[in-house]
Design a protein around this motif. Structure first.
Motif, PDB file in Angstrom:
ATOM      1  N   GLY A 102      23.139  40.360  51.903  1.00 48.93           N
ATOM      2  CA  GLY A 102      22.806  41.608  51.221  1.00 48.93           C
ATOM      3  C   GLY A 102      21.928  41.323  50.032  1.00 48.93           C
ATOM      4  N   ARG A 103      21.110  42.291  49.687  1.00 50.02           N
ATOM      5  CA  ARG A 103      20.197  42.103  48.551  1.00 50.02           C
ATOM      6  C   ARG A 103      20.942  41.908  47.244  1.00 50.02           C
ATOM      7  N   ASN A 104      22.059  42.580  47.094  1.00 54.26           N
ATOM      8  CA  ASN A 104      22.788  42.550  45.829  1.00 54.26           C
ATOM      9  C   ASN A 104      23.995  41.619  45.851  1.00 54.26           C
ATOM     10  N   SER A 105      24.098  40.773  46.866  1.00 51.23           N
ATOM     11  CA  SER A 105      25.271  39.903  46.984  1.00 51.23           C
ATOM     12  C   SER A 105      25.400  38.966  45.793  1.00 51.23           C
ATOM     13  N   GLU A 106      26.636  38.845  45.325  1.00 46.27           N
ATOM     14  CA  GLU A 106      26.977  37.868  44.285  1.00 46.27           C
ATOM     15  C   GLU A 106      28.070  36.998  44.882  1.00 46.27           C
ATOM     16  N   MET A 118      34.685  31.329  49.629  1.00 52.29           N
ATOM     17  CA  MET A 118      33.583  32.000  48.950  1.00 52.29           C
ATOM     18  C   MET A 118      34.036  33.415  48.603  1.00 52.29           C
ATOM     19  N   LEU A 119      33.891  33.789  47.350  1.00 52.86           N
ATOM     20  CA  LEU A 119      34.120  35.165  46.930  1.00 52.86           C
ATOM     21  C   LEU A 119      32.763  35.848  46.971  1.00 52.86           C
ATOM     22  N   ALA A 120      32.644  36.891  47.746  1.00 50.29           N
ATOM     23  CA  ALA A 120      31.370  37.587  47.906  1.00 50.29           C
ATOM     24  C   ALA A 120      31.529  39.031  47.454  1.00 50.29           C
ATOM     25  N   LYS A 121      30.807  39.375  46.404  1.00 50.59           N
ATOM     26  CA  LYS A 121      30.832  40.744  45.876  1.00 50.59           C
ATOM     27  C   LYS A 121      29.566  41.468  46.314  1.00 50.59           C
ATOM     28  N   ARG A 122      29.719  42.738  46.645  1.00 53.42           N
ATOM     29  CA  ARG A 122      28.601  43.595  47.015  1.00 53.42           C
ATOM     30  C   ARG A 122      27.828  43.078  48.229  1.00 53.42           C
ATOM     31  N   GLY A 123      28.530  42.486  49.193  1.00 56.19           N
ATOM     32  CA  GLY A 123      27.841  41.965  50.369  1.00 56.19           C
ATOM     33  C   GLY A 123      27.234  43.054  51.231  1.00 56.19           C
ATOM     34  N   ILE A 124      27.966  44.101  51.472  1.00 61.97           N
ATOM     35  CA  ILE A 124      27.503  45.180  52.341  1.00 61.97           C
ATOM     36  C   ILE A 124      27.325  46.476  51.557  1.00 61.97           C
ATOM     37  N   SER A 125      28.183  46.700  50.577  1.00 65.37           N
ATOM     38  CA  SER A 125      28.057  47.904  49.738  1.00 65.37           C
ATOM     39  C   SER A 125      28.420  47.528  48.306  1.00 65.37           C
ATOM     40  N   ASP A 126      28.157  48.422  47.397  1.00 65.70           N
ATOM     41  CA  ASP A 126      28.402  48.145  45.975  1.00 65.70           C
ATOM     42  C   ASP A 126      29.884  48.005  45.634  1.00 65.70           C
ATOM     43  N   THR A 127      30.768  48.498  46.500  1.00 64.81           N
ATOM     44  CA  THR A 127      32.203  48.403  46.195  1.00 64.81           C
ATOM     45  C   THR A 127      32.948  47.527  47.197  1.00 64.81           C
ATOM     46  N   ARG A 128      32.243  46.731  47.952  1.00 66.39           N
ATOM     47  CA  ARG A 128      32.890  45.849  48.933  1.00 66.39           C
ATOM     48  C   ARG A 128      32.979  44.438  48.365  1.00 66.39           C
ATOM     49  N   CYS A 129      34.119  43.791  48.634  1.00 65.73           N
ATOM     50  CA  CYS A 129      34.351  42.438  48.154  1.00 65.73           C
ATOM     51  C   CYS A 129      35.044  41.661  49.269  1.00 65.73           C
ATOM     52  N   GLY A 130      34.680  40.393  49.408  1.00 65.17           N
ATOM     53  CA  GLY A 130      35.275  39.599  50.469  1.00 65.17           C
ATOM     54  C   GLY A 130      35.603  38.186  50.031  1.00 65.17           C
ATOM     55  N   VAL A 131      36.591  37.602  50.687  1.00 64.58           N
ATOM     56  CA  VAL A 131      36.938  36.197  50.527  1.00 64.58           C
ATOM     57  C   VAL A 131      36.716  35.574  51.899  1.00 64.58           C
ATOM     58  N   LEU A 132      35.855  34.549  51.938  1.00 64.32           N
ATOM     59  CA  LEU A 132      35.490  33.935  53.211  1.00 64.32           C
ATOM     60  C   LEU A 132      35.903  32.473  53.219  1.00 64.32           C
ATOM     61  N   PHE A 133      36.748  32.127  54.187  1.00 66.76           N
ATOM     62  CA  PHE A 133      37.240  30.762  54.330  1.00 66.76           C
ATOM     63  C   PHE A 133      36.442  30.072  55.431  1.00 66.76           C
ATOM     64  N   LYS A 134      35.917  28.904  55.159  1.00 65.77           N
ATOM     65  CA  LYS A 134      35.296  28.075  56.199  1.00 65.77           C
ATOM     66  C   LYS A 134      36.438  27.332  56.879  1.00 65.77           C
ATOM     67  N   VAL A 135      36.612  27.587  58.177  1.00 64.05           N
ATOM     68  CA  VAL A 135      37.712  26.984  58.929  1.00 64.05           C
ATOM     69  C   VAL A 135      37.119  26.385  60.201  1.00 64.05           C
ATOM     70  N   CYS A 153      37.935  43.639  44.915  1.00 64.31           N
ATOM     71  CA  CYS A 153      38.112  42.189  44.787  1.00 64.31           C
ATOM     72  C   CYS A 153      39.580  41.824  44.595  1.00 64.31           C
ATOM     73  N   ALA A 154      40.312  42.632  43.853  1.00 68.86           N
ATOM     74  CA  ALA A 154      41.742  42.372  43.664  1.00 68.86           C
ATOM     75  C   ALA A 154      42.483  42.475  44.992  1.00 68.86           C
ATOM     76  N   ILE A 155      42.154  43.485  45.801  1.00 65.01           N
ATOM     77  CA  ILE A 155      42.793  43.643  47.105  1.00 65.01           C
ATOM     78  C   ILE A 155      42.421  42.476  48.015  1.00 65.01           C
ATOM     79  N   ALA A 156      41.135  42.151  48.085  1.00 63.48           N
ATOM     80  CA  ALA A 156      40.680  41.056  48.964  1.00 63.48           C
ATOM     81  C   ALA A 156      41.338  39.738  48.582  1.00 63.48           C
TER      82      ALA A 156
END
Length: 168
Positions: A102-106, A118-135, A153-156
């Motif tokens: 995403g353009r605004n991904s942090e 990896m904690l990814a903020k604003r990947g798809i939308s301004d209020t979406r947050c994800g935690v991504l595990f490399k497994v 982010c707190a929920i994720a």
């Protein structure tokens, strides 16, 4: 006419540097392969479990996820009574970097339990947050969407903490 076409193809392959083995007219093709098959993998990569198997919303007390809104081969998505949404998915062959585009991904590196993620903020939308595990060769994604990025982010992160011990 077919013989002339075969001759033209054979000349074209010969001029291109390619070689083919064609049986003579009337000959049966050999049942022996021209080269031995590639060595089989001795160990198959373990497939990631479905996200549906990594998270038990009924056992999770921090947020009350009441409705499973979707289920597919990679995972599940649930929502709360207040329409916060959480998804847990396992993607074979995908990297965390490829999933959070995403353009605004942090993004930042975090540790959850014994796993780096990896904690990814604003990947798809301004209020979406994800935690991504490399497994292994894949990625397990825990993402959340709510009305505020901080809440997402707190929920994720809370769900990721619950999922992490179940990871291979």
């Amino acid at each position: 006419m077919n013989t002339s076409r075969l001759a033209v193809l054979a000349v074209a392959f010969g001029l291109s540097g390619c070689s083919i083995l064609v049986p003579s007219f009337g000959e049966e093709p050999s049942s022996t392969p021209a080269s031995p098959p590639a060595a089989a993998k001795t160990e198959e990569a373990e497939a990631l479990p479905s996200g549906c198997d990594l998270f038990e919303p009924d056992e999770f007390t921090l947020y009350r996820f009441t409705v499973e809104t979707s289920r597919d081969e990679d995972g599940c998505t649930w929502r709360t009574d207040f329409y916060e949404v959480v998804s847990v998915h396992g993607y074979d062959g995908a990297t965390p970097e490829r999933l959070q585009v995403g353009r605004n991904s942090e993004t930042s590196e975090i540790t959850v339990g014994g796993h780096t993620a990896m904690l990814a903020k604003r990947g798809i939308s301004d209020t979406r947050c994800g935690v991504l595990f490399k497994v292994g060769d894949g990625t397990v994604s825990v993402s959340a969407t709510s009305d505020e990025l901080a809440k997402s982010c707190a929920i994720a992160q809370a769900v990721a903490t619950d999922v992490e011990p179940r990871l291979p």
